[in-house]
Design an enzyme around this catalytic site. Structure first.
Site, PDB file in Angstrom:
ATOM      1  CG  ASN A   1     112.802 103.414   5.167  1.00  0.00           C
ATOM      2  OD1 ASN A   1     111.862 104.179   4.984  1.00  0.00           O
ATOM      3  ND2 ASN A   1     113.113 102.949   6.371  1.00  0.00           N
TER       4      ASN A   1
ATOM      5  CB  VAL B   1     112.271 107.103   7.544  1.00  0.00           C
ATOM      6  CG1 VAL B   1     112.813 108.047   8.602  1.00  0.00           C
ATOM      7  CG2 VAL B   1     111.506 105.963   8.208  1.00  0.00           C
ATOM      8  N   GLY B   2     112.679 108.896   4.783  1.00  0.00           N
ATOM      9  CA  GLY B   2     113.314 110.041   4.094  1.00  0.00           C
ATOM     10  C   GLY B   2     112.315 111.175   3.873  1.00  0.00           C
TER      11      GLY B   2
ATOM     12  CD  GLU C   1     124.040 109.700   0.634  1.00  0.00           C
ATOM     13  OE1 GLU C   1     123.954 108.703  -0.111  1.00  0.00           O
ATOM     14  OE2 GLU C   1     124.668 110.719   0.328  1.00  0.00           O
TER      15      GLU C   1
ATOM     16  CB  CYS D   1     122.446 101.333   0.353  1.00  0.00           C
ATOM     17  SG  CYS D   1     124.126 101.961   0.382  1.00  0.00           S
TER      18      CYS D   1
HETATM   19  P1  NAD Z   1     116.772 102.203  10.039  1.00  0.00           P
HETATM   20  O1  NAD Z   1     115.555 101.407  10.393  1.00  0.00           O
HETATM   21  O2  NAD Z   1     117.980 102.047  10.854  1.00  0.00           O
HETATM   22  O3  NAD Z   1     116.319 103.708   9.965  1.00  0.00           O
HETATM   23  C1  NAD Z   1     117.243 104.738   9.690  1.00  0.00           C
HETATM   24  C2  NAD Z   1     117.107 105.820  10.732  1.00  0.00           C
HETATM   25  O4  NAD Z   1     115.797 106.378  10.683  1.00  0.00           O
HETATM   26  C3  NAD Z   1     117.317 105.306  12.162  1.00  0.00           C
HETATM   27  O5  NAD Z   1     118.249 106.133  12.797  1.00  0.00           O
HETATM   28  C4  NAD Z   1     115.937 105.362  12.774  1.00  0.00           C
HETATM   29  O6  NAD Z   1     115.968 105.679  14.148  1.00  0.00           O
HETATM   30  C5  NAD Z   1     115.256 106.458  11.989  1.00  0.00           C
HETATM   31  N1  NAD Z   1     113.801 106.269  11.890  1.00  0.00           N
HETATM   32  C6  NAD Z   1     113.145 105.107  11.646  1.00  0.00           C
HETATM   33  N2  NAD Z   1     111.811 105.338  11.569  1.00  0.00           N
HETATM   34  C7  NAD Z   1     111.626 106.657  11.775  1.00  0.00           C
HETATM   35  C8  NAD Z   1     110.489 107.514  11.809  1.00  0.00           C
HETATM   36  N3  NAD Z   1     109.247 107.043  11.637  1.00  0.00           N
HETATM   37  N4  NAD Z   1     110.691 108.829  12.013  1.00  0.00           N
HETATM   38  C9  NAD Z   1     111.934 109.323  12.190  1.00  0.00           C
HETATM   39  N5  NAD Z   1     113.055 108.561  12.170  1.00  0.00           N
HETATM   40  C10 NAD Z   1     112.907 107.257  11.976  1.00  0.00           C
HETATM   41  O7  NAD Z   1     117.248 101.888   8.561  1.00  0.00           O
HETATM   42  P2  NAD Z   1     116.417 101.405   7.313  1.00  0.00           P
HETATM   43  O8  NAD Z   1     115.560 102.504   6.828  1.00  0.00           O
HETATM   44  O9  NAD Z   1     115.868 100.055   7.518  1.00  0.00           O
HETATM   45  O10 NAD Z   1     117.699 101.281   6.346  1.00  0.00           O
HETATM   46  C11 NAD Z   1     117.665 100.510   5.222  1.00  0.00           C
HETATM   47  C12 NAD Z   1     117.547 101.417   4.018  1.00  0.00           C
HETATM   48  O11 NAD Z   1     118.614 102.358   4.036  1.00  0.00           O
HETATM   49  C13 NAD Z   1     117.667 100.670   2.730  1.00  0.00           C
HETATM   50  O12 NAD Z   1     116.724 101.172   1.834  1.00  0.00           O
HETATM   51  C14 NAD Z   1     119.083 101.020   2.252  1.00  0.00           C
HETATM   52  O13 NAD Z   1     119.216 100.968   0.860  1.00  0.00           O
HETATM   53  C15 NAD Z   1     119.232 102.407   2.775  1.00  0.00           C
HETATM   54  N6  NAD Z   1     120.631 102.747   2.952  1.00  0.00           N
HETATM   55  C16 NAD Z   1     121.146 103.699   2.157  1.00  0.00           C
HETATM   56  C17 NAD Z   1     122.490 104.026   2.261  1.00  0.00           C
HETATM   57  C18 NAD Z   1     123.094 105.074   1.392  1.00  0.00           C
HETATM   58  O14 NAD Z   1     124.209 105.484   1.681  1.00  0.00           O
HETATM   59  N7  NAD Z   1     122.414 105.528   0.354  1.00  0.00           N
HETATM   60  C19 NAD Z   1     123.293 103.371   3.195  1.00  0.00           C
HETATM   61  C20 NAD Z   1     122.716 102.421   4.011  1.00  0.00           C
HETATM   62  C21 NAD Z   1     121.369 102.104   3.883  1.00  0.00           C
END
Ligand code: NAD
Length: 523
Positions: free
Chosen positions: A196, A199-200, A217, A251
């Protein structure tokens, strides 16, 4: 299930070892990279059952979807990289005009160094191993940090990885926020993060301390335009399928539909037909339909259905005990509705109505650029929407398929992410394009080039500047609207070159065309 997180010491050691092995140049060898890619393919092929089982435990997802959307797609990526890595990695000679022909301007494709891939839980194979394929093909050493949310998959990856992959090139490190932050504080030459946007931003900030390039991503609200020129039966089948695969936790899933009120009422009938065909006894009892990943995500989605001002016209059933949520369609959704605020990332599909395409485009443009944009309508409508909007990817007449095409770059734009991977694009993302020139500096050619370039040395003079201009300056190849720029008129500029310059340029051209063979006697 308890997922073992790697310790601080293990993380530091893995990072240091991978940096050392990068410096040993073992990963420069294309055959070594190809071997690692083959091993990755075997890891996938040999463990289909174990992978499908782990993902079923994490997401309640059926084997069919895992084989189709994860194993098949990722295996294809491996094959594409294995087949093309040698040509992707080749030096590219760039023609820069006769003046530079002796210098052979070249782009060398070199690995960036030691890189970090942070994965998301929703597709534990394709969005976690996928970027590793690019990192390996480009010759980097790399750590994969799978998402702890898909714990069974993360555990399986950590078990399988050392059985197939050379630890000098890649490792898997497991952990949650603390471990990820520890990883992010280390020095990397590239970080690819999937997840998301909140965190990005953390990832991008951490990377900035090392001026480390990142690929983000992310997600977003991917709209589906449905025009009345579309076949609504096909549209409904494709949209409902894309919204329900992996229970909408994709996503690039369609986030919401934009259409006129007239199209909305016809489309709803087709959605109903498609729903009954897909799950004749309802989605809950279907073995094909996945579940929401955890209570937190279920609660978030449940809250949308509890508070939406749109009308639930299809679906709406849910069961918190088993994290089941039926594919649910909302009609006449207000634009400021809760379902229209953030990315849905679940099986809820709001429809918003507009009076025409222009209004739909303005609505899309008033929000963050989405990761994908879909159009059901004819080519003219698609072109109009393509020109008036921005998005990471665009598909006409279908959804999500662009993720499967390895020759297309996959990535977002603006808040849906930046940079891309897949196929050649992934190789380039993880490579440094090193601008290289080979200036002759000895023998006869060295002497010729030295003569040619000598005007650059002090003491400077107008004459020297003019000679440099004649040699390397480019004339404007276009005219002012109302004036003729003399230097650009064909045939005139050449008159300003001395006969020596022309001879040198001619020799340079020969050298360039015949690889120096014709002029070997001059060396
Ligand atoms: P998630 O909770 O698995 O987090 C992703 C990663 O970030 C994990 O490895 C986690 O350990 C790490 N993380 C979480 N919080 C953190 C922090 N505070 N500091 C550092 N690292 C941290 O996944 P999510 O974010 O729930 O994923 C869902 C999102 O990802 C949706 O928005 C989806 O659209 C997007 N997504 C994008 C793609 C793409 O290819 N563009 C693919 C899949 C998912």
């Amino acid at each position: 299930m308890e997922l073992r997180y790697n310790t601080k010491e293990e993380i530091q050691a893995a990072h240091a070892e991978l940096r050392r092995s990068f410096d040993s140049h073992v990963t420069l060898d294309i055959e070594f990279r190809k071997h690692q890619l083959k091993q990755l393919a075997f890891l996938l092929q040999d463990n289909v059952d174990a992978i499908a089982d782990a993902i079923r435990k994490d997401l309640g997802r059926c084997r069919f979807e895992t084989v189709f959307a994860e194993i098949m797609v990722t295996t294809n990526s491996v094959v594409e990289a294995h087949q093309n890595v040698a040509s992707w990695a080749k030096n590219e000679s760039r023609w820069a005009g006769a003046v530079w022909a002796f210098h052979d301007p070249t782009v060398r494709k070199e690995p960036k160094g030691t890189v970090l891939v942070i994965g998301a839980w929703n597709y534990p194979i394709s969005v976690q191993i996928g970027p590793m394929i690019s990192a390996i093909a480009a010759g980097n050493t790399a750590i994969l940090k799978p998402s702890e949310v898909a714990a069974h998959s993360a555990k399986l990856l950590a078990e399988l990885w050392p059985k197939y992959m050379d630890p000098r090139m890649t490792r898997v490190i497991n952990g949650a926020v603390e471990e990820t932050v520890q990883l992010l504080d280390l020095r990397w030459e590239h970080i690819l993060y999937t997840g998301n946007g909140r965190v990005g931003k953390i990832v991008a900030e951490k990377a900035a301390q090392w001026l480390c390039p990142t690929t983000l991503e992310l997600g977003g609200k991917s709209p589906v335009f449905v025009d009345d020129s579309a076949d609504l039966k096909i549209t409904a089948h494709r949209v409902l399928w894309a919204k329900s695969v992996n229970c909408g936790q994709t996503c690039i899933a369609p986030d919401y539909v934009i259409c006129t009120p007239g199209v909305q009422s016809k489309l709803l009938k087709e959605f109903e037909t498609a729903y009954n065909e897909f799950w004749p006894k309802g989605a809950k009892s279907s073995p094909d339909y996945a579940r929401i990943v955890n209570e937190r995500q279920f609660g978030r989605l449940n809250n949308i259905l509890e508070t939406t001002k749109g009308s639930i016209v299809i679906g709406g059933q849910r069961d918190a005990n088993v994290k089941f949520m039926e594919p649910t369609i909302l009609k006449d959704t207000p634009r400021d509705d809760i379902a229209m605020s953030d990315e849905i990332f679940g099986p809820i599909l709001p429809i918003i109505t507009v009076k025409d395409i222009d209004e739909g485009c303005s609505f899309v443009n008033s929000r963050d650029q989405p990761l994908a944009l879909y159009v059901f309508g004819n080519k003219k409508v698609t072109e109009e929407i393509a020109q008036k909007t921005r998005s990471g990817g665009l598909v006409q007449g279908d959804l999500m398929l662009h993720f499967c095409v390895e020759s297309l770059p996959f990535g977002g734009t603006g808040p849906s992410g930046y940079s891309s991977y897949h196929g050649r694009a992934g190789f380039d993302t993880f490579s440094h394009s090193r601008a290289t020139m080979y200036a002759p500096n000895s023998g006869f050619l060295g002497w010729v080039v030295e003569k040619l370039m000598a005007p650059r040395y002090p003491p400077y003079s107008d004459g020297k500047l003019a000679r440099l201009g004649m040699l390397a300056g480019r004339k404007l190849p276009f005219k002012r609207p109302s004036q003729i720029y003399r230097g650009a008129v064909k045939g005139k500029a050449i008159g300003r070159f001395s006969s020596t310059s022309i001879l040198i340029l001619f020799l340079a051209l020969l050298y360039r065309l015949y690889g120096g063979k014709a002029l070997a006697f001059l060396r």
